[in-house]
Design a protein around this motif. Structure first.
Motif, PDB file in Angstrom:
ATOM      1  N   GLY A 149      15.305  -9.667  15.150  1.00  0.00           N
ATOM      2  CA  GLY A 149      15.804  -8.860  14.038  1.00  0.00           C
ATOM      3  C   GLY A 149      15.214  -9.291  12.726  1.00  0.00           C
ATOM      4  O   GLY A 149      15.929  -9.525  11.750  1.00  0.00           O
ATOM      5  N   ASN A 150      13.891  -9.407  12.687  1.00  0.00           N
ATOM      6  CA  ASN A 150      13.253 -10.019  11.519  1.00  0.00           C
ATOM      7  C   ASN A 150      13.028  -9.050  10.356  1.00  0.00           C
ATOM      8  O   ASN A 150      12.864  -9.463   9.221  1.00  0.00           O
ATOM      9  N   LYS A 151      13.036  -7.747  10.589  1.00  0.00           N
ATOM     10  CA  LYS A 151      12.755  -6.792   9.513  1.00  0.00           C
ATOM     11  C   LYS A 151      14.048  -6.436   8.782  1.00  0.00           C
ATOM     12  O   LYS A 151      14.542  -5.300   8.849  1.00  0.00           O
ATOM     13  N   THR A 152      14.600  -7.408   8.068  1.00  0.00           N
ATOM     14  CA  THR A 152      15.884  -7.205   7.400  1.00  0.00           C
ATOM     15  C   THR A 152      15.751  -6.500   6.057  1.00  0.00           C
ATOM     16  O   THR A 152      16.745  -6.039   5.503  1.00  0.00           O
ATOM     17  N   GLU A 153      14.537  -6.404   5.514  1.00  0.00           N
ATOM     18  CA  GLU A 153      14.337  -5.671   4.263  1.00  0.00           C
ATOM     19  C   GLU A 153      14.406  -4.172   4.533  1.00  0.00           C
ATOM     20  O   GLU A 153      14.051  -3.698   5.617  1.00  0.00           O
ATOM     21  N   LEU A 154      14.862  -3.419   3.549  1.00  0.00           N
ATOM     22  CA  LEU A 154      14.828  -1.964   3.666  1.00  0.00           C
ATOM     23  C   LEU A 154      13.372  -1.503   3.767  1.00  0.00           C
ATOM     24  O   LEU A 154      12.529  -1.900   2.976  1.00  0.00           O
ATOM     25  N   GLN A 155      13.097  -0.661   4.746  1.00  0.00           N
ATOM     26  CA  GLN A 155      11.759  -0.109   4.939  1.00  0.00           C
ATOM     27  C   GLN A 155      11.758   1.316   4.379  1.00  0.00           C
ATOM     28  O   GLN A 155      12.186   2.254   5.053  1.00  0.00           O
ATOM     29  N   LEU A 156      11.280   1.470   3.160  1.00  0.00           N
ATOM     30  CA  LEU A 156      11.415   2.746   2.454  1.00  0.00           C
ATOM     31  C   LEU A 156      10.129   3.560   2.402  1.00  0.00           C
ATOM     32  O   LEU A 156      10.065   4.585   1.726  1.00  0.00           O
ATOM     33  N   GLY A 157       9.110   3.120   3.129  1.00  0.00           N
ATOM     34  CA  GLY A 157       7.883   3.907   3.206  1.00  0.00           C
ATOM     35  C   GLY A 157       7.113   3.939   1.899  1.00  0.00           C
ATOM     36  O   GLY A 157       7.161   3.007   1.109  1.00  0.00           O
ATOM     37  N   PHE A 158       6.411   5.056   1.634  1.00  0.00           N
ATOM     38  CA  PHE A 158       5.589   5.141   0.424  1.00  0.00           C
ATOM     39  C   PHE A 158       5.665   6.511  -0.230  1.00  0.00           C
ATOM     40  O   PHE A 158       4.987   6.765  -1.231  1.00  0.00           O
ATOM     41  N   ARG A 159       6.482   7.412   0.335  1.00  0.00           N
ATOM     42  CA  ARG A 159       6.661   8.724  -0.295  1.00  0.00           C
ATOM     43  C   ARG A 159       8.020   8.784  -0.979  1.00  0.00           C
ATOM     44  O   ARG A 159       9.013   8.333  -0.440  1.00  0.00           O
ATOM     45  N   LYS A 160       8.037   9.388  -2.168  1.00  0.00           N
ATOM     46  CA  LYS A 160       9.310   9.615  -2.835  1.00  0.00           C
ATOM     47  C   LYS A 160       9.764  11.049  -2.585  1.00  0.00           C
ATOM     48  O   LYS A 160       8.945  11.964  -2.651  1.00  0.00           O
ATOM     49  N   PRO A 161      11.043  11.220  -2.300  1.00  0.00           N
ATOM     50  CA  PRO A 161      12.064  10.165  -2.234  1.00  0.00           C
ATOM     51  C   PRO A 161      12.098   9.512  -0.851  1.00  0.00           C
ATOM     52  O   PRO A 161      11.824  10.151   0.151  1.00  0.00           O
ATOM     53  N   PHE A 218      21.424  -2.267  11.004  1.00  0.00           N
ATOM     54  CA  PHE A 218      22.880  -2.275  11.025  1.00  0.00           C
ATOM     55  C   PHE A 218      23.443  -2.725   9.684  1.00  0.00           C
ATOM     56  O   PHE A 218      22.853  -3.548   8.982  1.00  0.00           O
ATOM     57  N   ILE A 219      24.609  -2.151   9.362  1.00  0.00           N
ATOM     58  CA  ILE A 219      25.444  -2.676   8.288  1.00  0.00           C
ATOM     59  C   ILE A 219      26.744  -3.121   8.940  1.00  0.00           C
ATOM     60  O   ILE A 219      27.458  -2.297   9.518  1.00  0.00           O
ATOM     61  N   LEU A 220      27.024  -4.414   8.924  1.00  0.00           N
ATOM     62  CA  LEU A 220      28.264  -4.932   9.503  1.00  0.00           C
ATOM     63  C   LEU A 220      29.294  -5.068   8.396  1.00  0.00           C
ATOM     64  O   LEU A 220      29.069  -5.781   7.415  1.00  0.00           O
ATOM     65  N   THR A 221      30.419  -4.388   8.547  1.00  0.00           N
ATOM     66  CA  THR A 221      31.439  -4.370   7.510  1.00  0.00           C
ATOM     67  C   THR A 221      32.658  -5.202   7.910  1.00  0.00           C
ATOM     68  O   THR A 221      32.798  -5.626   9.042  1.00  0.00           O
ATOM     69  N   LYS A 222      33.530  -5.404   6.926  1.00  0.00           N
ATOM     70  CA  LYS A 222      34.814  -6.078   7.112  1.00  0.00           C
ATOM     71  C   LYS A 222      34.662  -7.524   7.582  1.00  0.00           C
ATOM     72  O   LYS A 222      35.503  -8.049   8.294  1.00  0.00           O
ATOM     73  N   LEU A 223      33.569  -8.139   7.172  1.00  0.00           N
ATOM     74  CA  LEU A 223      33.380  -9.563   7.463  1.00  0.00           C
ATOM     75  C   LEU A 223      34.017 -10.357   6.325  1.00  0.00           C
ATOM     76  O   LEU A 223      33.363 -11.083   5.596  1.00  0.00           O
ATOM     77  N   ASP A 224      35.331 -10.189   6.210  1.00  0.00           N
ATOM     78  CA  ASP A 224      36.062 -10.776   5.090  1.00  0.00           C
ATOM     79  C   ASP A 224      36.914 -11.961   5.528  1.00  0.00           C
ATOM     80  O   ASP A 224      37.913 -12.297   4.925  1.00  0.00           O
ATOM     81  N   PHE A 278      22.532  -5.422   6.169  1.00  0.00           N
ATOM     82  CA  PHE A 278      23.564  -5.737   5.177  1.00  0.00           C
ATOM     83  C   PHE A 278      24.855  -6.110   5.885  1.00  0.00           C
ATOM     84  O   PHE A 278      25.113  -5.666   7.011  1.00  0.00           O
ATOM     85  N   VAL A 279      25.661  -6.925   5.214  1.00  0.00           N
ATOM     86  CA  VAL A 279      27.002  -7.242   5.698  1.00  0.00           C
ATOM     87  C   VAL A 279      27.994  -7.036   4.568  1.00  0.00           C
ATOM     88  O   VAL A 279      27.724  -7.369   3.411  1.00  0.00           O
ATOM     89  N   GLY A 280      29.135  -6.457   4.906  1.00  0.00           N
ATOM     90  CA  GLY A 280      30.190  -6.247   3.926  1.00  0.00           C
ATOM     91  C   GLY A 280      31.185  -7.386   3.990  1.00  0.00           C
ATOM     92  O   GLY A 280      31.771  -7.640   5.045  1.00  0.00           O
ATOM     93  N   VAL A 281      31.372  -8.078   2.888  1.00  0.00           N
ATOM     94  CA  VAL A 281      32.214  -9.286   2.903  1.00  0.00           C
ATOM     95  C   VAL A 281      33.398  -9.179   1.936  1.00  0.00           C
ATOM     96  O   VAL A 281      33.981 -10.186   1.560  1.00  0.00           O
ATOM     97  N   GLY A 282      33.760  -7.966   1.553  1.00  0.00           N
ATOM     98  CA  GLY A 282      34.889  -7.803   0.645  1.00  0.00           C
ATOM     99  C   GLY A 282      34.981  -6.383   0.140  1.00  0.00           C
ATOM    100  O   GLY A 282      34.206  -5.505   0.530  1.00  0.00           O
ATOM    101  N   GLU A 283      35.939  -6.149  -0.749  1.00  0.00           N
ATOM    102  CA  GLU A 283      36.212  -4.801  -1.242  1.00  0.00           C
ATOM    103  C   GLU A 283      35.467  -4.468  -2.526  1.00  0.00           C
ATOM    104  O   GLU A 283      35.428  -3.310  -2.933  1.00  0.00           O
ATOM    105  N   GLY A 284      34.896  -5.464  -3.198  1.00  0.00           N
ATOM    106  CA  GLY A 284      34.237  -5.228  -4.481  1.00  0.00           C
ATOM    107  C   GLY A 284      32.944  -4.460  -4.356  1.00  0.00           C
ATOM    108  O   GLY A 284      32.318  -4.414  -3.296  1.00  0.00           O
ATOM    109  N   GLN A 296      26.338  -7.389   1.033  1.00  0.00           N
ATOM    110  CA  GLN A 296      25.330  -8.432   0.845  1.00  0.00           C
ATOM    111  C   GLN A 296      24.121  -8.228   1.750  1.00  0.00           C
ATOM    112  O   GLN A 296      24.276  -7.914   2.937  1.00  0.00           O
ATOM    113  N   PRO A 297      22.914  -8.402   1.224  1.00  0.00           N
ATOM    114  CA  PRO A 297      21.732  -8.397   2.087  1.00  0.00           C
ATOM    115  C   PRO A 297      21.876  -9.498   3.144  1.00  0.00           C
ATOM    116  O   PRO A 297      22.308 -10.604   2.831  1.00  0.00           O
TER     117      PRO A 297
END
Length: 367
Positions: free
Chosen positions: A153-165, A316-322, A343-349, A354-355
């Motif tokens: 799972g090494n490609k943790t950065e967002l892969q957004l390509g090169f075309r906008k949007p 994946f985005i893992l949420t509720k890791l509070d 990303f992981v969600g670690v709270g309500e704020g 978090q990346p």
């Protein structure tokens, strides 16, 4: 258009606006097929923009270690027994110690396959004389987990390509934190200088558009919502991506209807959404992020398998890791599917998405 030089000079973002008059004037677009279109030009320099954007977001994980640390408190408590087992470790008690270590990993939802793989490798190295102390065994344990996460799972950065949007679809079951995660992701991207457009593609749940409009106000982003109760999700996303293309938005974040992975008619709708945005911007969506509730542990795996089979999940985005989640599920889902956690969600704020950083995660659960 943002440039690399511009990004490097970004000042510290101001705190998000307060939720006053939630339904006051929100920049929103009703679907209108007759709206005037303008030509869109793609410049090669945009490649650098998206590459820099992904790296900036990932680098933020380094400064958010404390939130990751607190988010895995239950997992850390479950694995604390490992320190006790290894404190007075000796070779004659290898089998007993490894059996108890195996149990601790299973309780933390590492899953049978990965647990057996880790423990048997430790046993092999101990008997070969490569590991001679409790501290060496623990270091080897941490390295095994880290190597797995970085290899599969090494490609943790967002892969957004090169075309906008760039187009990001957010999918998942109801109640997992899908719309909230989209809003928090919009906050992070905008704070790094990106121009964000939200698309309220959850046309199945009545309150979904209202919820996303609140996030649009909190983050200062524009939003496209359906004009009418019977609008198709694919139509909403198509119109949003068209607007994003014509008005040079950097990223379009697409919400979708929450659905159980066993609801095949709704799963088919996701395919239609994916095809719709691909007709507007070649190669879109750039990312299809599946939101998984971290408190469900290994029960998330069937969801991940089905969503991946239907639309091809890119992260994946893992949420509720509070504090209540069992962090081994992070390792299990990456090990089985070879898809990175982004990303992981670690709270309500608003800043609590978090990346994901593999090293910080391993240090958090095996501190």
């Amino acid at each position: 258009m943002a440039t690399l030089a511009h990004l490097s000079l970004l000042s510290k973002p101001s705190p998000p606006p307060q939720l006053n008059n939630l339904f006051s004037t929100i920049p929103r677009t009703r679907l209108n097929p007759q709206s005037k279109r303008t030509r869109f030009k793609c410049l090669a320099s945009q490649t650098g923009f998206f590459t820099k954007l992904g790296r900036l977001i990932k680098e933020k994980a380094k400064s958010d270690v404390e939130k990751i640390f607190s988010g895995f408190s239950k997992t850390r408590d479950n694995l604390a027994v490992i320190d006790e087992l290894l404190l007075y470790w000796n070779l004659s008690e290898t089998d007993r110690v490894l059996d108890e270590l195996e149990e601790a990993l299973l309780v933390s939802d590492f899953g049978p396959r990965i647990t057996i793989q880790i423990v048997e490798k430790l046993r092999e190295d101990i008997l070969a004389g490569k590991l001679k102390s409790g501290s060496e065994i623990k270091d080897a344990l941490k390295k095994s987990v880290l190597d797995l996460l970085e290899k599969k799972g090494n490609k943790t950065e967002l892969q957004l390509g090169f075309r906008k949007p760039a187009v990001v679809m957010i999918v998942g079951v109801n109640g997992g934190g899908k719309t909230t995660s989209l809003g928090k992701l919009a906050y992070r991207l905008k704070n790094e200088g990106a121009k964000i457009l939200m698309a309220a593609g959850d046309t199945f749940r009545a309150a979904a558009s209202d919820q996303l409009e609140i996030w649009a106000e909190r983050t200062g982003c524009e939003i496209v919502v359906a004009d009418g109760e019977k609008a198709k999700a694919s139509s909403v996303l198509s119109q949003a991506v068209k607007k994003g293309k014509e008005q040079e938005f950097d990223v379009v974040l697409c919400d979708t209807s929450g659905r159980l992975h066993t609801n095949y008619s709704l799963m088919e709708e996701l395919i239609a959404c994916k095809k719709a945005v691909g007709k507007i911007v070649r190669g879109a969506p750039n990312e299809i992020l599946l939101v998984l509730d971290g408190t469900t542990g290994l029960n998330m795996l069937p969801q991940a398998r089905e969503f991946n089979e239907v639309v091809g999940i890119t992260g994946f985005i893992l949420t509720k890791l509070d504090g209540s989640a069992r962090g081994g599920c992070v390792v299990s889902v990456v090990d089985e599917l070879g898809i990175p956690v982004k990303f992981v969600g670690v709270g309500e704020g608003v800043e609590d998405l978090q990346p994901f950083d593999a090293e910080a995660f391993v240090n958090a659960i095996f501190s």
